[in-house]
Design an enzyme around this catalytic site. Structure first.
Site, PDB file in Angstrom:
ATOM      1  N   ASP A  14       0.172  -5.765  -0.282  1.00  0.00           N
ATOM      2  CA  ASP A  14       1.034  -4.638  -1.580  1.00  0.00           C
ATOM      3  C   ASP A  14       1.817  -4.036  -1.566  1.00  0.00           C
ATOM      4  OD1 ASP A  14       0.562  -4.783  -4.514  1.00  0.00           O
ATOM      5  OD2 ASP A  14       0.105  -2.976  -4.570  1.00  0.00           O
TER       6      ASP A  14
ATOM      7  N   GLU B  16      -6.269  -9.843  17.746  1.00  0.00           N
ATOM      8  CA  GLU B  16      -7.661  -9.477  18.244  1.00  0.00           C
ATOM      9  C   GLU B  16      -8.074 -10.497  18.408  1.00  0.00           C
ATOM     10  OE1 GLU B  16      -9.169  -5.702  16.593  1.00  0.00           O
ATOM     11  OE2 GLU B  16      -7.810  -4.377  17.057  1.00  0.00           O
TER      12      GLU B  16
HETATM   13  C1  BGC Z   1       1.715  -6.045  -7.501  1.00  0.00           C
HETATM   14  C2  BGC Z   1       1.112  -5.389  -9.003  1.00  0.00           C
HETATM   15  C3  BGC Z   1       1.081  -3.800  -8.842  1.00  0.00           C
HETATM   16  C4  BGC Z   1       1.511  -3.148  -8.180  1.00  0.00           C
HETATM   17  C5  BGC Z   1       1.097  -1.898  -8.271  1.00  0.00           C
HETATM   18  C6  BGC Z   1       2.458  -4.704  -6.475  1.00  0.00           C
HETATM   19  O1  BGC Z   1       3.902  -4.927  -7.067  1.00  0.00           O
HETATM   20  O2  BGC Z   1       2.200  -7.205  -7.245  1.00  0.00           O
HETATM   21  O3  BGC Z   1       0.966  -6.116 -10.101  1.00  0.00           O
HETATM   22  O4  BGC Z   1       0.643  -3.596 -10.463  1.00  0.00           O
HETATM   23  O5  BGC Z   1       1.859  -3.293  -6.805  1.00  0.00           O
HETATM   24  O6  BGC Z   1       0.110  -1.862  -6.711  1.00  0.00           O
END
Ligand code: BGC
Length: 543
Positions: A204, A258
């Site tokens: 993310d 790993e």
């Molecule tokens: C995710 C979102 C989320 C954000 C904060 C992103 O880009 O895809 O759904 O709200 O990160 O974590």
């Protein structure tokens, strides 16, 4: 002779993104769960996908539906438990399907015990796991950074009179990646899941994880700044894409190495500049894949898509492997955004996604041509629609439940249960499309099967071919040609000789093309060409 280098599995794969809350409910609470993913493995195997990316399954208070993690080592009770994950990995593996999880290293929930401990006192042991700053001497915020979810990135902690940083919701405090303890902890988290058999992670917001150590002010926008860079209303030069973030991904990649097979890292970097997107691949020592948002946000025209794909090819070169995705849980679904629900255009878009050079990521429901679902105000669930009312449509329309059957409950939940978000058009269900050879679902599945059989489509190089206005034609490898007519009129594409393998209008499958390919409005076709293509077909390939 030396063995040719093995092709990593993800290069040949089609990945399918599942938003677990919306895929299949097995306990009748109107919310999908991991047992539901298990239950639908037969379908996923029939569809032919090679891996599933599950959006966050960790424990979370759900302020941002899993993107606010309160425990990285356990599963959200509404979705299942560790045992279910183990069973899913095992059963999926038997179907040849791998499991990719989502990991959120930029921030946690404010209810994570790390943060609870950190905010307890200025001198608490985990204080420095997060980013704290004093107000300026005049009482102003520590700097001018803006949150991606609106407002400043700073929230005052009244008991210590310090601010903490949050690039998203105030309940999503940013971790401090300058603290080596944070890096060590995430190494443990990676290994915890890899040891259970997880094939990789989607990372993310991978470009925001390390912030400027001096927390310098971001400069103002320039008139020439491109759209994604403009979103914050400032140039995020000190809060994103810091050079040190690459050290984090090099370290994670070493952990991936790993394992055998090496584990996969797929980044989310919402950026306009494809050179910067490419940089996250490192020298094959950072992420193996990185999402391509300029492609996601391109207009659905021959010119715009050809341009972004060529720019991607140019920025990535032969060594970096692109990702092609058109929908996800944060953006309007492509059948709505690109195709306005037009079945012909939806078919053409799938044909494009599954024939470009790179790994396609489908979002659950893409294969049905599922469109965005209007969500009444009193049922809005996404925190963003509450935080930015009127400014932002929220992300609920693209997160609605999967349509399995055309009946109450849609085969998603029990008929008497109102799901957590409303259902869309049940006429698009799997049940109604699966046995119809002209359906979007069958087209998608047949394209996936074709891709499996065709080394040109999986691994062949990419070159643009000459085509009339409104048409985008490209070749893959030496003998596969794809032509897409984005216009509303029939067109004749000259110099195409061969046989149609699959057309979005299925009546054309198998047709011989004697030298001119006729494409109807919003029609696309994959052909096996009689002409062997080799070397340079156009200027782009001369670079
Ligand atoms: C995710 C979102 C989320 C954000 C904060 C992103 O880009 O895809 O759904 O709200 O990160 O974590």
């Amino acid at each position: 002779m030396a063995e040719p280098p093995a092709i990593p599995w993800w290069r040949d794969a089609v990945v399918y993104q599942i938003y677990p809350r919306s895929f299949q409910d097995t306990n009748g609470d109107g919310v999908g769960d991991l047992a539901g993913v298990l239950r639908r493995l037969d379908y996923l195997s029939w569809l032919g996908v090679d891996a599933l990316w599950l959006t966050p399954i960790n424990e979370s208070p759900d302020d941002d539906f899993g993107y606010d993690v309160s425990n990285y080592y356990d599963v959200h009770p509404a979705l299942g438990d560790l045992g279910t994950v183990d069973r899913l990995i095992e059963a999926a593996g038997r179907c040849g399907i791998r499991i990719i999880l989502d990991i959120v290293p930029n921030h946690t929930s404010d209810r994570h015990l790390w943060f609870v401990e950190a905010r307890a006192a200025r001198d608490s042991a985990q204080r420095n796991w997060y980013v704290w700053a004093d107000p300026k001497p005049d009482g102003a915020l520590p700097n001018n950074w803006r949150s991606a979810f609106g407002g400043p990135t700073w929230e005052l902690d009244p008991s210590s009179c310090q601010y903490y940083l949050h690039q998203f919701l105030p309940s999503q405090p940013d971790l401090n990646w300058w603290n080596p303890e944070v890096g060590d902890e995430f190494d443990r988290i990676l290994r915890f899941w890899f040891d259970r058999g997880v094939a990789g992670f989607r990372i993310d917001t991978a470009n925001k994880v390390v912030k400027d150590a001096l927390l310098r002010d971001n400069p103002p926008l320039r008139p020439t700044d491109p759209p994604m860079e403009r979103r914050l209303g400032q140039r995020p030069v000190w809060s994103s894409n810091r050079p040190e973030v690459h050290e984090v991904w090099r370290r994670w990649r070493a952990v991936c190495r790993e394992y055998d097979p090496e584990r996969l890292l797929v980044g989310e970097t919402v950026l306009d500049d494809l050179e910067t997107v490419a940089r996250y691949y490192g020298d094959d020592d950072e992420l193996q894949l990185n999402f391509n948002f300029p492609f996601v946000f391109a207009d659905f025209t021959a010119g715009a898509l050809r341009d972004v794909v060529q720019r991607t090819e140019a920025a990535f070169g032969p060594g970096r492997w692109p990702v092609w995705t058109a929908s996800n849980h944060d953006v309007s679904r492509f059948p709505t955004r690109w195709c306005r629900g037009d079945r012909r255009r939806i078919g053409m878009a799938l044909l494009m996604l599954l024939t470009l050079r790179g790994t396609p990521f489908l979002y659950y429901g893409d294969e049905l041509g599922m469109t965005d679902v209007p969500v009444p105000t009193d049922r809005l669930a996404d925190p963003l629609s509450h935080r930015l009312p009127g400014l932002f449509r929220g992300r609920d329309p693209e997160r609605t439940p999967m349509l399995w059957r055309s009946e109450p409950g849609a085969g998603f939940t029990v008929p008497s249960m109102e799901p957590w978000l409303p259902f869309g058009n049940s006429g698009l269900s799997v049940e109604s499309q699966r046995n119809d050879p002209a359906s979007t679902l069958r087209l998608c599945r047949d394209l996936i099967m074709l891709r499996r059989e065709s080394s040109d489509l999986r691994a062949g190089d990419f070159g643009v071919l000459d085509a009339p206005d409104g048409v985008w034609a490209y070749r893959r490898g030496s003998s596969t040609v794809v032509a897409l007519n984005f216009g509303d009129e029939e067109v004749a594409v000259p110099d195409v000789r061969g046989r149609v393998l699959i057309a979005s209008n299925r009546e054309r499958d198998g047709a011989e093309v004697p030298g001119v390919l006729r494409l109807g409005p919003a029609e696309g076709a994959v052909l096996l060409s009689d002409s062997a293509y080799s070397g340079c077909q156009n200027l782009y390939e001369l670079r």
